[in-house]
Design a protein around this motif. Structure first.
Motif, mmCIF file in Angstrom:
data_model
loop_
_atom_site.group_PDB
_atom_site.id
_atom_site.type_symbol
_atom_site.label_atom_id
_atom_site.label_comp_id
_atom_site.label_asym_id
_atom_site.label_seq_id
_atom_site.Cartn_x
_atom_site.Cartn_y
_atom_site.Cartn_z
ATOM 1 N N SER A 56 0.809 -1.223 0.000
ATOM 2 C CA SER A 56 0.000 0.000 0.000
ATOM 3 C C SER A 56 0.846 1.278 0.000
ATOM 4 O O SER A 56 0.295 2.382 0.049
ATOM 5 N N SER A 57 2.157 1.159 -0.083
ATOM 6 C CA SER A 57 3.048 2.319 0.006
ATOM 7 C C SER A 57 2.895 3.264 -1.185
ATOM 8 O O SER A 57 2.573 2.855 -2.293
ATOM 9 N N THR A 58 3.190 4.531 -0.911
ATOM 10 C CA THR A 58 3.219 5.559 -1.944
ATOM 11 C C THR A 58 4.673 5.863 -2.295
ATOM 12 O O THR A 58 5.597 5.395 -1.619
ATOM 13 N N PRO A 96 0.569 5.902 -5.787
ATOM 14 C CA PRO A 96 0.819 4.532 -5.326
ATOM 15 C C PRO A 96 2.098 3.970 -5.942
ATOM 16 O O PRO A 96 2.327 4.092 -7.146
#
Length: 101
Positions: A56-58, A96
């Motif tokens: 889920s990291s940006t 994302p």
């Protein structure tokens, strides 16, 4: 724009175009078993960093991880992806990471 607020700028790891900053080049970015695996090189000296961040990291999450793991915690840097001549924009911090994997 909320990304230009004082608070947002303080946590944004990416350098503003034209500033003197280290260049971090992405060598590998892939999704592996529910994470995003990365491998980067810092500056011209070839110091490397590799690891995994949550799926889920940006881009900003990756940037903050790189900054706290390998640079001065307040140092901004340029992040460049393979095949690109343009560093990540400070305005792309919420994109994302999976869009680039």
């Amino acid at each position: 724009d909320p990304l230009l607020s004082k608070e947002a700028v303080a946590v944004n790891p990416f350098a503003v175009q034209g500033s003197k900053s280290v260049v971090c080049t992405v060598l590998e970015l892939s999704t592996v078993e529910g994470t995003v695996r990365f491998r980067v090189t810092l500056g011209l000296g070839g110091k490397g960093l590799a690891g995994d961040v949550p799926l889920s990291s940006t881009l900003g999450d990756l940037g903050r991880h790189i900054r706290t793991s390998a640079l001065n915690p307040k140092q901004c840097f340029y992040l460049v992806f393979p095949g690109s001549e343009t560093p990540v924009s400070v305005l792309d911090v919420e994109q994302p990471l999976t869009d680039f994997a």
